[in-house]
Design an enzyme around this catalytic site. Structure first.
Site, PDB file in Angstrom:
ATOM      1  N   PHE A 145       0.836  -1.190   0.000  1.00 32.55           N
ATOM      2  CA  PHE A 145       0.000   0.000   0.000  1.00 32.55           C
ATOM      3  C   PHE A 145       0.881   1.253   0.000  1.00 32.55           C
ATOM      4  O   PHE A 145       2.101   1.163   0.146  1.00 32.55           O
ATOM      5  CB  PHE A 145      -0.926   0.001   1.226  1.00 32.55           C
ATOM      6  CG  PHE A 145      -1.772  -1.235   1.341  1.00 32.55           C
ATOM      7  CD1 PHE A 145      -3.027  -1.275   0.776  1.00 32.55           C
ATOM      8  CD2 PHE A 145      -1.294  -2.365   2.001  1.00 32.55           C
ATOM      9  CE1 PHE A 145      -3.813  -2.422   0.873  1.00 32.55           C
ATOM     10  CE2 PHE A 145      -2.067  -3.517   2.094  1.00 32.55           C
ATOM     11  CZ  PHE A 145      -3.328  -3.545   1.528  1.00 32.55           C
TER      12      PHE A 145
ATOM     13  N   SER B 249      -6.757  -7.680  -1.514  1.00 33.70           N
ATOM     14  CA  SER B 249      -6.338  -7.087  -0.247  1.00 33.70           C
ATOM     15  C   SER B 249      -6.856  -5.662  -0.134  1.00 33.70           C
ATOM     16  O   SER B 249      -6.699  -4.863  -1.060  1.00 33.70           O
ATOM     17  CB  SER B 249      -4.810  -7.070  -0.138  1.00 33.70           C
ATOM     18  OG  SER B 249      -4.300  -8.387  -0.066  1.00 33.70           O
TER      19      SER B 249
ATOM     20  N   CYS C 235      -3.677  -4.953   6.485  1.00 34.18           N
ATOM     21  CA  CYS C 235      -3.932  -5.659   5.232  1.00 34.18           C
ATOM     22  C   CYS C 235      -4.819  -6.870   5.504  1.00 34.18           C
ATOM     23  O   CYS C 235      -4.450  -7.774   6.260  1.00 34.18           O
ATOM     24  CB  CYS C 235      -2.610  -6.106   4.613  1.00 34.18           C
ATOM     25  SG  CYS C 235      -2.812  -7.047   3.080  1.00 34.18           S
TER      26      CYS C 235
ATOM     27  N   THR D 223      -7.992  -9.717   3.738  1.00 32.99           N
ATOM     28  CA  THR D 223      -8.433 -10.366   2.511  1.00 32.99           C
ATOM     29  C   THR D 223      -9.951 -10.319   2.377  1.00 32.99           C
ATOM     30  O   THR D 223     -10.674 -10.711   3.306  1.00 32.99           O
ATOM     31  CB  THR D 223      -7.963 -11.829   2.483  1.00 32.99           C
ATOM     32  OG1 THR D 223      -6.543 -11.866   2.562  1.00 32.99           O
ATOM     33  CG2 THR D 223      -8.407 -12.530   1.208  1.00 32.99           C
TER      34      THR D 223
ATOM     35  N   ALA E 167      -7.601 -12.612  11.722  1.00 34.68           N
ATOM     36  CA  ALA E 167      -6.939 -13.683  12.467  1.00 34.68           C
ATOM     37  C   ALA E 167      -6.682 -13.263  13.912  1.00 34.68           C
ATOM     38  O   ALA E 167      -6.588 -12.064  14.215  1.00 34.68           O
ATOM     39  CB  ALA E 167      -5.614 -14.034  11.786  1.00 34.68           C
TER      40      ALA E 167
ATOM     41  N   HIS F  40       1.164  -4.526   7.580  1.00 35.29           N
ATOM     42  CA  HIS F  40       1.488  -5.448   8.665  1.00 35.29           C
ATOM     43  C   HIS F  40       1.752  -4.619   9.916  1.00 35.29           C
ATOM     44  O   HIS F  40       2.861  -4.132  10.137  1.00 35.29           O
ATOM     45  CB  HIS F  40       2.721  -6.289   8.300  1.00 35.29           C
ATOM     46  CG  HIS F  40       2.526  -7.106   7.064  1.00 35.29           C
ATOM     47  ND1 HIS F  40       3.572  -7.670   6.371  1.00 35.29           N
ATOM     48  CD2 HIS F  40       1.397  -7.440   6.379  1.00 35.29           C
ATOM     49  CE1 HIS F  40       3.108  -8.327   5.334  1.00 35.29           C
ATOM     50  NE2 HIS F  40       1.792  -8.198   5.308  1.00 35.29           N
TER      51      HIS F  40
ATOM     52  N   THR G  46       4.602  12.037   8.375  1.00 29.57           N
ATOM     53  CA  THR G  46       6.000  12.358   8.635  1.00 29.57           C
ATOM     54  C   THR G  46       6.213  12.622  10.117  1.00 29.57           C
ATOM     55  O   THR G  46       5.479  13.401  10.726  1.00 29.57           O
ATOM     56  CB  THR G  46       6.425  13.614   7.834  1.00 29.57           C
ATOM     57  OG1 THR G  46       6.207  13.368   6.438  1.00 29.57           O
ATOM     58  CG2 THR G  46       7.905  13.919   8.060  1.00 29.57           C
TER      59      THR G  46
END
Length: 238
Positions: free
Chosen positions: A2, A47, A54, A56, A70, A108, A156
């Site tokens: 991404f 995704s 991220c 599914t 999960a 992640h 930033t």
């Protein structure tokens, strides 16, 4: 992969802790609505990042989609605290024709950080976040003027305090209306993904130093340094 440029704000329309449907897989599932804008090219298995995580797509229609979450994801992110009606940041996985306006984001999430303070600065807001004690090693990858991803938003870093485990960002007026963070309160949890390039660079340097120190060349270098220190001390004493 991404970019950290949030496309739209969706809203949670269903949460199933134990979804027994075929698309739920007997696990925790979330269904997001008001997402028509990013579903025109959607396919099962695609995704989509929800608050920078991220996930599914297991089911979708014209305006909503479902994802499975999960147990590890629930432990590391703020998704488990979402409620029906909550707004969430959404971004599709990047394609080959995407303008790279943010930075490389994997989706992640490393952990969540808490909002320590928010201060208006003209039409911008400065947020200060604190990293949990058990994840203090993440401070190694947070540097002033470096990239960071917060709830899926590429931002930033302004200032960093390694001792207090804090860092700050500034959010301009345009971004404030297009992401969820300005709606959060002090103490709320925000998903954080540190710059993965920093992780790769750090691991590479650590591996190189370890090979060097474990090898004959490293032993020789250490011996030379010790000889110099001892010689210097001896000359000072004499």
């Amino acid at each position: 992969m991404f970019t950290g440029i949030v496309e739209i704000l969706g809203s949670i329309i269903d949460i199933a802790p134990l979804d027994s449907s075929e698309s739920g897989g007997q696990g925790f599932s979330i269904t997001v609505g008001n997402a028509a804008e990013i579903l025109t090219d959607c396919h099962l298995g695609d995704s989509i990042a929800i608050n920078g995580t991220c996930l599914t797509v297991t089911q979708f229609d014209a305006s909503s989609f479902k994802v499975g979450v999960a147990p590890e994801t629930l432990r590391k992110t703020n998704l488990g605290s979402l409620k029906v009606g909550d707004a969430v940041n959404l971004e599709r996985a990047m394609n080959a024709h995407t303008r790279f306006g943010g930075h490389m984001v994997q989706g992640h999430v490393d952990t969540t950080v808490s909002i320590l303070s928010r201060t208006d600065d003209g039409n911008a807001i400065t947020f200060v976040f604190q990293v949990p004690e058990e994840y203090k090693e993440l401070m190694n990858y947070i540097v002033p003027k470096g990239f960071i991803c917060l709830d899926g938003t590429s931002l930033t870093v302004i200032d960093v305090d390694d001792v207090k485990r804090t860092f700050s960002i500034m959010m301009i007026a345009y971004t404030q209306t297009r992401v969820v963070m300005p709606t959060k309160a002090l103490g709320d949890q925000v998903n954080v993904e540190v710059d993965m390039m920093g992780k790769y660079a750090s691991k590479g340097v650590e591996a190189m130093i370890k090979r060097f120190l474990d090898g004959e060349e490293g032993e020789g270098m250490v011996a030379k340094v010790l000889d110099r220190v001892l010689a210097k001390r001896a000359s000072t004493t004499n």
